[in-house]
Design an enzyme around this catalytic site. Structure first.
Site, PDB file in Angstrom:
ATOM      1  N   LYS A  52      13.621  39.531  11.379  1.00  0.00           N
ATOM      2  CA  LYS A  52      14.026  37.818  11.768  1.00  0.00           C
ATOM      3  C   LYS A  52      13.197  37.747  12.865  1.00  0.00           C
ATOM      4  CE  LYS A  52      18.765  38.070  10.059  1.00  0.00           C
ATOM      5  NZ  LYS A  52      20.242  38.416  10.195  1.00  0.00           N
ATOM      6  N   GLN A  96      24.035  39.813  15.042  1.00  0.00           N
ATOM      7  CA  GLN A  96      23.974  40.624  13.770  1.00  0.00           C
ATOM      8  C   GLN A  96      25.299  41.124  13.436  1.00  0.00           C
ATOM      9  OE1 GLN A  96      21.334  40.218  11.783  1.00  0.00           O
ATOM     10  NE2 GLN A  96      22.128  41.757  10.353  1.00  0.00           N
ATOM     11  N   ASP A 119      23.627  30.880  11.836  1.00  0.00           N
ATOM     12  CA  ASP A 119      24.162  31.676  10.657  1.00  0.00           C
ATOM     13  C   ASP A 119      25.171  30.817   9.899  1.00  0.00           C
ATOM     14  OD1 ASP A 119      23.234  34.290  10.159  1.00  0.00           O
ATOM     15  OD2 ASP A 119      24.135  35.250  12.059  1.00  0.00           O
TER      16      ASP A 119
HETATM   17  N1  GUN Z   1      24.688  41.069   8.534  1.00  0.00           N
HETATM   18  C1  GUN Z   1      24.455  40.937   7.102  1.00  0.00           C
HETATM   19  N2  GUN Z   1      23.656  39.963   7.035  1.00  0.00           N
HETATM   20  C2  GUN Z   1      23.919  38.954   7.888  1.00  0.00           C
HETATM   21  C3  GUN Z   1      23.448  37.752   8.326  1.00  0.00           C
HETATM   22  O1  GUN Z   1      23.116  36.892   7.450  1.00  0.00           O
HETATM   23  N3  GUN Z   1      23.716  37.260   9.731  1.00  0.00           N
HETATM   24  C4  GUN Z   1      24.071  38.150  10.703  1.00  0.00           C
HETATM   25  N4  GUN Z   1      24.447  37.794  11.978  1.00  0.00           N
HETATM   26  N5  GUN Z   1      24.581  39.453  10.140  1.00  0.00           N
HETATM   27  C5  GUN Z   1      24.256  39.859   8.992  1.00  0.00           C
END
Ligand code: GUN
Length: 303
Positions: A52, A96, A119
């Site tokens: 990311k 995350q 998100d």
């Molecule tokens: N863990 C797995 N997929 C995601 C996501 O799209 N965002 C976040 N913050 N954690 C995750």
């Protein structure tokens, strides 16, 4: 069979975002800024967060990576969220997941200001999505919509079977596919771990979205000829022949299912890359105040 090439699409979209960032900066606005918070040091989560942050650099965003110790308290994490909520130099941030067991994930997600929740996990954004109102749509479902859209895959009137009901993928995906929208207008069936005779449903599906996290779960005998298959699974499996020591497996038995379907997204090279670009798109929307005006944010303590 046509491969839905997530790598190519993600690259195209990144170029579009980078162009917009250039225009924003030339018009005097500052560059969009995403903050990614990782608690602990889980290998897979670290890889996702790194990807990311790297993607932010590629499109000209500012990014900040905050790594917090695994044993941080819930209150300390809430304090970090409060700081980010009130930092005008931050357009959006993500925490995350998964979080260590001693931290209440629901409480954490609820503490994120909806206007910075790129998100799309906060109930306000989930509610907006459910009612087809403007807001952040969580990254993986948003990426899948983008795939269907850019490959001109007809969804109206089709039967879409979503396997999995997680808050992050299955649940929002099922809602998005039935919306009065394009892509959308599907008849949706949501299947999960308690569904009896799953094949009965998948065999009727024009579109299957597999998001259950079980490698090679969807086999050719479960798929109707000509179906569209989207594989959301991304499980790490040991593989000593790889430098990393593991390989990534999707939820679909690609080798056999691909021979039967009209379109299929591979793993790796499919949905995962689209998830990252969707996050970038949401961050761009945040920077442009597309869904929420910045002046709307307020500090509850000061009311
Ligand atoms: N863990 C797995 N997929 C995601 C996501 O799209 N965002 C976040 N913050 N954690 C995750």
């Amino acid at each position: 069979m046509q491969l839905i090439d997530g790598k190519k699409l993600a690259q195209e979209i990144k170029i579009e975002i980078a162009d917009e960032v250039k225009k924003m900066v030339m018009s005097g606005k500052r560059t969009p800024h995403l903050v990614a918070v990782l608690v602990g040091d889980d290998g897979a989560s670290r890889t996702y967060v790194n990807s990311k942050v790297k993607s932010c650099e590629e499109v000209g965003f500012k990014s900040t990576f905050i790594r917090l110790e695994r044993d941080i308290t819930e209150n300390e994490l809430l304090a970090q969220i409060n700081t980010l909520n009130n930092d005008d130099a931050v357009d959006g941030f993500i925490i995350q997941l998964p979080l260590p067991k001693h931290i209440d994930e629901e409480k954490i997600l609820l503490a994120i200001a909806p206007e910075k929740d790129v998100d799309g996990f906060h109930p306000t954004n989930v509610g907006r999505m459910t009612l087809n109102l403007p807001g952040y749509i969580s990254a993986t479902p948003k990426g899948i919509l983008e795939m269907l859209n850019r490959y001109n895959i007809e969804t109206e009137g089709k039967h879409c079977v979503v396997i999995g009901r997680s808050n992050i993928v299955g649940l929002p995906m099922s809602l998005l596919m039935q919306r009065r929208s394009k892509p959308g207008n599907c008849t949706v069936t949501i299947c999960h771990s308690k569904t009896n005779d799953l094949s009965k449903y998948t065999l009727q599906a024009d579109i299957i979205i597999a998001a259950l996290g079980k490698p090679k779960f969807l086999t050719a005998d479960m798929v109707k000829k000509g179906a569209v298959v989207i594989d959301v699974g991304i499980t790490r499996v040991d593989d000593p022949s790889k430098k990393s020591g593991f390989k990534l497996l999707g939820d679909v038995d690609f080798e056999h299912v691909s021979k039967k379907c009209s379109y299929i997204s591979p793993v790796p090279g499919g949905v995962g890359l689209m998830t990252v670009v969707s996050l970038l798109q949401n961050t761009l929307s945040a920077a442009k105040e597309e869904f929420y005006a910045k002046s709307m944010s307020f500090d509850v303590d000061n009311l």
